[in-house]
Design a protein around this motif. Structure first.
Motif, PDB file in Angstrom:
ATOM      1  N   GLU A  75       0.812  -1.214   0.000  1.00  0.00           N
ATOM      2  CA  GLU A  75       0.000   0.000   0.000  1.00  0.00           C
ATOM      3  C   GLU A  75       0.849   1.270   0.000  1.00  0.00           C
ATOM      4  N   TYR A  76       2.108   1.137   0.373  1.00  0.00           N
ATOM      5  CA  TYR A  76       2.975   2.308   0.511  1.00  0.00           C
ATOM      6  C   TYR A  76       3.060   3.122  -0.778  1.00  0.00           C
ATOM      7  N   LEU A  86       5.591  10.553   6.496  1.00  0.00           N
ATOM      8  CA  LEU A  86       5.270  10.136   7.860  1.00  0.00           C
ATOM      9  C   LEU A  86       5.691   8.687   8.097  1.00  0.00           C
ATOM     10  N   SER A  87       5.415   7.827   7.125  1.00  0.00           N
ATOM     11  CA  SER A  87       5.789   6.414   7.249  1.00  0.00           C
ATOM     12  C   SER A  87       7.300   6.264   7.346  1.00  0.00           C
ATOM     13  N   PHE A  92      11.977   4.961  10.365  1.00  0.00           N
ATOM     14  CA  PHE A  92      13.381   5.320  10.556  1.00  0.00           C
ATOM     15  C   PHE A  92      13.704   5.477  12.037  1.00  0.00           C
ATOM     16  N   PHE A  93      12.834   6.156  12.771  1.00  0.00           N
ATOM     17  CA  PHE A  93      13.108   6.376  14.189  1.00  0.00           C
ATOM     18  C   PHE A  93      12.871   5.120  15.022  1.00  0.00           C
ATOM     19  N   GLU A  94      12.049   4.226  14.536  1.00  0.00           N
ATOM     20  CA  GLU A  94      11.917   2.925  15.198  1.00  0.00           C
ATOM     21  C   GLU A  94      13.238   2.158  15.092  1.00  0.00           C
ATOM     22  N   LEU A  95      13.875   2.268  13.926  1.00  0.00           N
ATOM     23  CA  LEU A  95      15.171   1.613  13.719  1.00  0.00           C
ATOM     24  C   LEU A  95      16.264   2.293  14.545  1.00  0.00           C
ATOM     25  N   GLU A 185       4.619  13.807  13.862  1.00  0.00           N
ATOM     26  CA  GLU A 185       3.320  14.060  13.224  1.00  0.00           C
ATOM     27  C   GLU A 185       3.093  15.552  13.013  1.00  0.00           C
ATOM     28  N   LYS A 186       3.356  16.336  14.045  1.00  0.00           N
ATOM     29  CA  LYS A 186       3.112  17.775  13.951  1.00  0.00           C
ATOM     30  C   LYS A 186       4.092  18.448  12.984  1.00  0.00           C
ATOM     31  N   ALA A 187       5.361  18.051  13.031  1.00  0.00           N
ATOM     32  CA  ALA A 187       6.379  18.680  12.189  1.00  0.00           C
ATOM     33  C   ALA A 187       6.159  18.368  10.710  1.00  0.00           C
ATOM     34  N   VAL A 188       5.889  17.103  10.396  1.00  0.00           N
ATOM     35  CA  VAL A 188       5.685  16.719   8.994  1.00  0.00           C
ATOM     36  C   VAL A 188       4.417  17.357   8.441  1.00  0.00           C
ATOM     37  N   ASN A 189       3.337  17.318   9.205  1.00  0.00           N
ATOM     38  CA  ASN A 189       2.089  17.923   8.730  1.00  0.00           C
ATOM     39  C   ASN A 189       2.241  19.426   8.532  1.00  0.00           C
ATOM     40  N   THR A 190       2.940  20.074   9.449  1.00  0.00           N
ATOM     41  CA  THR A 190       3.148  21.521   9.326  1.00  0.00           C
ATOM     42  C   THR A 190       3.971  21.850   8.090  1.00  0.00           C
ATOM     43  N   SER A 191       5.026  21.074   7.839  1.00  0.00           N
ATOM     44  CA  SER A 191       5.884  21.348   6.680  1.00  0.00           C
ATOM     45  C   SER A 191       5.119  21.193   5.377  1.00  0.00           C
TER      46      SER A 191
END
Length: 218
Positions: A75-76, A86-87, A92-95, A185-191
């Motif tokens: 689906e990506y 966002l994905s 990336f941060f999970e890794l 979430e906030k940073a990506v949506n804002t950008s």
């Protein structure tokens, strides 16, 4: 004498990270490193010229593993640019979190200027290519020079945002780094809201209309 191991790039990375975490420093030399992990020194140089190149490669590998994970999701490819970003961030941060002790050691104090850390050079190049492939819609100027400036500005601002998020994550002490997830979430949506060209297009269309409307201009 024990037979020398046939070593691959992944083995070198794994051994290097283990050494750094156990000794809180890099090996003194490639020679001592190869001796400790029982492989030929010359095999190291098939992949890396020095430890600096290896350190840069590790963060590139984090990026590559993230992309491989994302592309396994059928689906990506149908996601919007915003959702792809966002994905990427969440994966990336999970890794990074799974390798947090090494990352903290490699990047040092969160007060450091991450822009000046050579360790992230290869990550920057890979991430910039990723931004290109997202095909984010920008304002059409029909001028090659302005389009190049827009694209460069987009990649630099996206890279700065990633560095800012890494810095936030390094300082985050919340359980499971949940504050970082909120920040992402906030940073990506804002950008993406800031580069939304629809409002700007509307303003330009209105300006063109008024300019052509002689009765209004008079």
């Amino acid at each position: 004498m024990a037979k020398k191991k046939h070593i691959q790039k992944e083995d070198i990375i794994s051994n290097f990270m283990e050494y750094v975490l156990l000794n809180n420093k890099k090996p003194d030399s490639v020679y001592s490193f190869s001796k400790q992990y029982n492989f030929n020194e010359e095999d190291y140089y098939k992949f890396y010229g020095n430890f600096s190149a290896l350190e840069q490669s590790i963060f590139k590998v984090f990026y590559e593993k993230t992309i491989n994970l994302l592309e396994k999701n059928n689906e990506y490819q149908n996601y919007s640019s915003r959702d792809k970003m966002l994905s990427f961030y969440y994966s990336f941060f999970e890794l990074l979190t799974a390798n947090r002790s090494y990352v903290v050691h490699a990047l040092g104090s969160p007060t450091k200027n991450l822009k000046k850390i050579d360790t992230l050079k290869k990550l920057k190049k890979s991430f910039s290519n990723y931004i290109d492939k997202l095909d984010i819609t920008l304002l059409e100027t029909n001028q090659e020079t302005l389009d190049k400036i827009q694209n460069k500005t987009l990649k630099e601002s996206a890279w700065f945002q990633l560095l800012l998020t890494i810095k936030y994550w390094l300082e985050d002490t919340s359980p499971s780094f949940e504050r970082t997830d909120i920040f992402i979430e906030k940073a990506v949506n804002t950008s993406f809201d800031l580069i939304n060209i629809k409002p700007l297009k509307s303003v330009l269309d209105l300006g063109k209309f008024l300019y052509k409307d002689k009765s209004f201009m008079n």
